[in-house]
Structure formats: structure tokens, C-alpha cells
Design a protein around this motif. Structure first.
Motif, PDB file in Angstrom:
ATOM      1  N   MET A  84       0.784  -1.542  -0.071  1.00  0.00           N
ATOM      2  CA  MET A  84       0.327   0.063   0.127  1.00  0.00           C
ATOM      3  C   MET A  84       0.292   1.035  -0.080  1.00  0.00           C
ATOM      4  SD  MET A  84      -3.385  -0.981   2.268  1.00  0.00           S
ATOM      5  CE  MET A  84      -3.484   0.469   2.798  1.00  0.00           C
ATOM      6  N   HIS A  87       0.292   2.215  -4.017  1.00  0.00           N
ATOM      7  CA  HIS A  87      -0.668   2.705  -4.397  1.00  0.00           C
ATOM      8  C   HIS A  87      -1.813   1.918  -3.467  1.00  0.00           C
ATOM      9  CE1 HIS A  87      -4.539   1.584  -6.780  1.00  0.00           C
ATOM     10  NE2 HIS A  87      -3.851   2.265  -7.687  1.00  0.00           N
ATOM     11  N   GLU A  89      -5.109   0.358  -2.813  1.00  0.00           N
ATOM     12  CA  GLU A  89      -5.511  -0.621  -3.151  1.00  0.00           C
ATOM     13  C   GLU A  89      -3.965  -1.956  -3.439  1.00  0.00           C
ATOM     14  OE1 GLU A  89      -8.236  -1.670  -6.520  1.00  0.00           O
ATOM     15  OE2 GLU A  89      -8.626   0.711  -6.396  1.00  0.00           O
ATOM     16  N   LEU A  92      -4.139  -6.127  -2.982  1.00  0.00           N
ATOM     17  CA  LEU A  92      -5.518  -6.105  -3.213  1.00  0.00           C
ATOM     18  C   LEU A  92      -5.590  -5.785  -5.217  1.00  0.00           C
ATOM     19  CD1 LEU A  92      -7.580  -4.887  -1.304  1.00  0.00           C
ATOM     20  CD2 LEU A  92      -7.385  -7.438  -1.396  1.00  0.00           C
ATOM     21  N   ALA A  93      -4.654  -5.471  -4.685  1.00  0.00           N
ATOM     22  CA  ALA A  93      -4.315  -4.675  -7.101  1.00  0.00           C
ATOM     23  C   ALA A  93      -3.796  -5.674  -7.203  1.00  0.00           C
ATOM     24  CB  ALA A  93      -4.423  -2.847  -6.951  1.00  0.00           C
ATOM     25  N   ARG A  96      -5.253  -8.942  -8.684  1.00  0.00           N
ATOM     26  CA  ARG A  96      -5.868  -9.216  -9.347  1.00  0.00           C
ATOM     27  C   ARG A  96      -4.958  -8.570 -10.676  1.00  0.00           C
ATOM     28  NH1 ARG A  96      -8.342  -4.168  -7.002  1.00  0.00           N
ATOM     29  NH2 ARG A  96     -10.131  -4.789  -5.828  1.00  0.00           N
ATOM     30  N   THR A 113      -2.373  -6.100   3.953  1.00  0.00           N
ATOM     31  CA  THR A 113      -3.546  -6.162   3.809  1.00  0.00           C
ATOM     32  C   THR A 113      -4.088  -7.428   4.283  1.00  0.00           C
ATOM     33  OG1 THR A 113      -3.580  -4.990   1.491  1.00  0.00           O
ATOM     34  CG2 THR A 113      -5.472  -6.513   1.993  1.00  0.00           C
ATOM     35  N   ALA A 121      -9.623 -11.274  -2.712  1.00  0.00           N
ATOM     36  CA  ALA A 121      -9.945 -10.248  -4.047  1.00  0.00           C
ATOM     37  C   ALA A 121      -9.030 -11.084  -5.431  1.00  0.00           C
ATOM     38  CB  ALA A 121      -8.720  -9.344  -4.419  1.00  0.00           C
ATOM     39  N   GLY A 322      -2.124   1.103 -10.239  1.00  0.00           N
ATOM     40  CA  GLY A 322      -2.567  -0.574  -9.772  1.00  0.00           C
ATOM     41  C   GLY A 322      -3.058  -1.572 -10.965  1.00  0.00           C
ATOM     42  N   ASP A 323      -4.397  -2.827 -10.780  1.00  0.00           N
ATOM     43  CA  ASP A 323      -4.200  -3.750 -11.466  1.00  0.00           C
ATOM     44  C   ASP A 323      -3.464  -3.800 -13.080  1.00  0.00           C
ATOM     45  OD1 ASP A 323      -6.460  -2.339 -11.469  1.00  0.00           O
ATOM     46  OD2 ASP A 323      -7.378  -4.170 -11.444  1.00  0.00           O
TER      47      ASP A 323
END
Ligand SMILES: Cc1cc2nc3c(=O)[nH]c(=O)nc-3n(C[C@H](O)[C@H](O)[C@H](O)COP(=O)(O)O)c2cc1C
Length: 367
Positions: A84, A87, A89, A92-93, A96, A113, A121, A322-323
Motif C-alpha cells: 500500500m 498504491h 489498493e 489487492l490490486a 488482481r 492487507t 480479491a 494499480g491492477d
């Protein structure tokens, strides 16, 4: 405006402009003089490829398997803490993006996370990276949680009994900003980094928590706890590779932690051949450190790695978009691998062998 992003270095430049300078130093730094950090790159650059021609370059399937799990290309994402910082997210990103690229992601013990939220996710296979804490029950609980959440393997990091001295972090007094927590440890009250320390907060945290008395017994202990395959990350010496196999490792990762632990050790691509010989086909060998081009992947596979992991380039993608950014970085590396194989005259992953690196002038002619 960003110029077009066509290689991982473009993502690096673009990421740098988006990330807080102290976090950037944390991502990029190596230990002490950063000799090994640089060597991971220069050693790849020194290797020459000897392509063959007219070998039918039309194939483009680069899919493979790692421990029985199909992936779209032999390029996985290495475990990295505190995503984090790159980014909002974070992990999680990353999950993904890696899943969208059809590859596996190794999630760090020190994620911002929880491992359950990452699993919820994720769009692809996950492995869980483990640091063993002095309080073994804390690590044992993480193993059980990873099993329940559907992680498919454990990656035991063995090159960090203490955290390497990254002097940029010392100068910056690197700590996690207060809104970021090590979310895997909320239930045991260990989620905060001590922000009152003099130098690097990460180093202080590791000194307090990581078990620096680990021996090969730890691998036996871990295998006794779980039915998941255990991968040993941070192998450089062939003797250690052999011991890992004897203690039941399902795979080893030739790694120097991206130059962040003991400075002065060889580049991973230099350490790989002897490890491959020592393992002698008894388990998979993977490599990380300095992979920035498809040709680097070709070189690692030609020297006997089954797959590679990328660290910082995935973080750069994450920071940029991100993702979607993670997906783009992984896709461009796969496209470079595809192109490099076609131009090497090696139509399949299996056909990447040491002859590709062999200078014909130094090979004795056959009688
Ligand atoms: C910012 C950062 C955080 C990392 N955190 C971890 C970690 O939590 N656990 C671990 O085993 N390795 C960690 N590593 C090492 C990576 O898994 C990997 O070995 C290394 O980054 C590969 O080199 P590369 O960045 O040149 O691709 C970290 C590396 C970076 C750059």
C-alpha cells in the motif's frame, strides 16, 4: 504527460514520480554498498545469446506449470512487503493484476492487507511467503490461515535471519505511515511498526520478531505443520540447495533478496548453474533478482530455472496504474519473452537450453 510506457524502465520512471521518496528508497534500495543489487543486472547483461535460425518461429504459447499449477508464462510475482506504499489498493490490486496476467503471486507475511482479503480479491493462484517469528505459534497460525484461505504453497524465506542494512532506510528512518498496518498480525497485536526507533523501523521490527536462531529444523517443523508444498527462498550455495531437497523442499528459489540482504554475494544468475546441478532434477528451481527483460527470462531458463519471479517491476506497475499497471508490466515481459524465444530459434520453453549461451568458438569441435 507520461510518455508511452513500452518497457519496465518506463514504468520505473513513471512510478518514481508517484511514490513518496522515502517509500521509493525502501523499494529500490539494496544493502550496504548495493554491489549485489547492481550485480543482479550487470551479470544478465554480460551473457550473450547464440540464436539459431530457420527454426519455425511461429509458436507463441509460453504457458507452463509450477508445482502443478498452470500459468500463462514462466514469470511469477515475488513477495514484497507493504504494497500500500505503492498504491492505495496495494496487495489487492497486485493480486488482481497477477491473476489477470494468468500467473501466480507470492504474498508477503508483511502485507498491508490481510492474507484472507488478498485471497478474496485474487483472480489467480497464490502462494504465501513466510517469515518465522520467535513466537512460533504466530507463524503456525499464519500457516493455518493460509491453508484455509486457499493458498497453494508456502514460500519460506531463509536469507533474512536479520534484515540487511539498507542505509537509505536508515537515513530516512523508514517507517510505515500510521494508516498502514501489517494486517496479518492484527489478531495478535503485532500490526504496528515501532515508530520511535532511531534508524529503520523495519530493521527494528525484524530484530524484535524474526527468529534469528533458525536451522534446517525449521523446514522440518514447517513441513510437519502443513500439507502444502514448501518452497525455500533465498538459496545461493549449491550445498544449501541439496540440503533443502533433503529436507523435503518442493522447490528452491535462487535469490539474494533483490540485493537487500548480504551485500557482496553473487548475482542470482551466476549462482543458478551450480544450484541446478546440485538439485539434479529432484525439485523445481526458480530464480529472482534483476529480471527486467524477456531476454533475462530466456537466460535464466536456458541455465535451468523452470520459472522466474519479478519483484520491483511489478511494484512499478502497481504504483503507475494499480491492477492494470501490474497486468501491463507482466504482459510486456511475456511479450518480450515471446519475441526473444522466436528470435533465438527456440520454439518452446523446453528447447531453451545451455547451448543458447554457448560461444561456438569455445566449444571443442566434435570428432
Ligand atoms: C520492496 C521490497 C519488499 C520485499 N519484501 C519481501 C518480503 O516481504 N519477503 C521476501 O521473501 N522477499 C521480499 N523481497 C524480495 C523479493 O521477494 C525478491 O527476492 C526481489 O525483489 C527480486 O529482485 P527484483 O526486485 O530485482 O526483481 C522484497 C523486495 C522488495 C524490492
Amino acid at each position: 504527460m507520461d510518455r508511452e510506457l513500452i518497457n519496465v524502465y518506463d514504468y520505473e520512471r513513471s512510478a518514481r514520480a508517484r511514490v513518496d521518496p522515502s517509500a521509493w528508497d525502501y523499494f529500490m534500495s539494496g544493502a550496504w554498498d548495493e554491489i549485489t543489487l547492481r550485480a543482479n543486472r550487470t551479470a544478465f547483461d554480460r551473457i550473450r545469446l547464440w540464436p539459431r535460425v530457420l527454426m519455425d518461429a511461429s509458436a507463441s504459447d509460453r504457458a507452463t506449470t509450477v508445482l502443478g499449477t498452470p500459468i500463462a508464462a514462466p514469470i511469477l510475482v515475488a513477495p514484497m512487503a507493504y504494497q500500500m506504499l505503492a498504491h492505495p489498493e496495494g496487495e489487492l490490486a497486485m493480486a488482481r493484476g497477477a491473476g489477470a496476467a494468468g500467473t501466480a503471486l507470492v504474498v508477503s507475511t508483511l502485507a498491508t492487507t490481510s492474507l484472507e482479503d488478498v485471497a478474496a480479491a485474487a483472480a489467480g493462484p497464490l502462494w504465501f511467503q513466510l517469515y518465522i517469528f520467535k513466537e512460533r505459534q504466530v507463524s503456525a497460525a499464519l500457516v493455518r490461515r493460509a491453508e484455509v484461505a486457499g493458498y497453494r504453497a508456502l514460500v519460506l524465506t531463509v536469507d533474512a535471519p536479520r534484515i540487511g542494512r539498507r542505509e537509505r532506510d536508515e537515513h530516512n528512518h523508514f517507517v510505515l505511515p500510521p494508516h498502514l498496518l501489517m494486517r496479518n498480525f492484527v489478531d495478535v497485536g503485532l500490526e504496528h511498526m515501532d515508530v520511535s526507533v532511531a534508524g529503520s523501523g523495519l530493521a527494528a521490527h525484524a530484530t524484535a520478531r524474526f527468529d534469528d536462531a533458525l536451522t534446517w529444523e525449521a523446514l522440518e517443523w514447517l513441513r510437519g505443520l502443513t500439507r502444502l508444498p514448501v518452497i525455500v527462498k533465498g538459496i545461493l550455495a549449491p550445498e544449501d540447495a541439496a540440503l533443502a531437497v533433503e529436507h523435503g523442499a518442493a522447490a528452491v528459489i535462487v535469490s539474494n533478496h533483490g540485493g537487500r540482504q548480504l551485500d557482496g554475494v553473487p548475482a542470482t544468475i551466476e549462482a543458478l548453474p551450480a544450484v541446478v546441478r546440485a538439485v539434479a532434477g529432484r525439485c523445481d528451481v526458480y530464480l529472482d533478482g534483476g529480471i527486467r527483460r524477456g531476454t533475462d527470462v530466456v537466460k535464466a531458463l536456458a541455465l535451468g530455472a523452470r520459472a522466474v519471479l519479478v519483484g520491483r517491476p511489478a511494484l512499478w506497475g502497481l504504483a503507475v496504474a494499480g491492477d492494470e499497471g501490474v497486468l501491463q508490466v507482466l504482459n510486456l515481459l511475456r511479450a518480450e519473452l515471446d519475441m526473444a524465444m522466436a528470435l533465438c530459434g527456440r520454439p518452446t520453453l523446453a528447447s531453451l537450453d545451455a547451448e543458447l549461451l554457448q560461444d561456438p568458438a569455445t566449444v571443442p569441435a566434435h570428432a
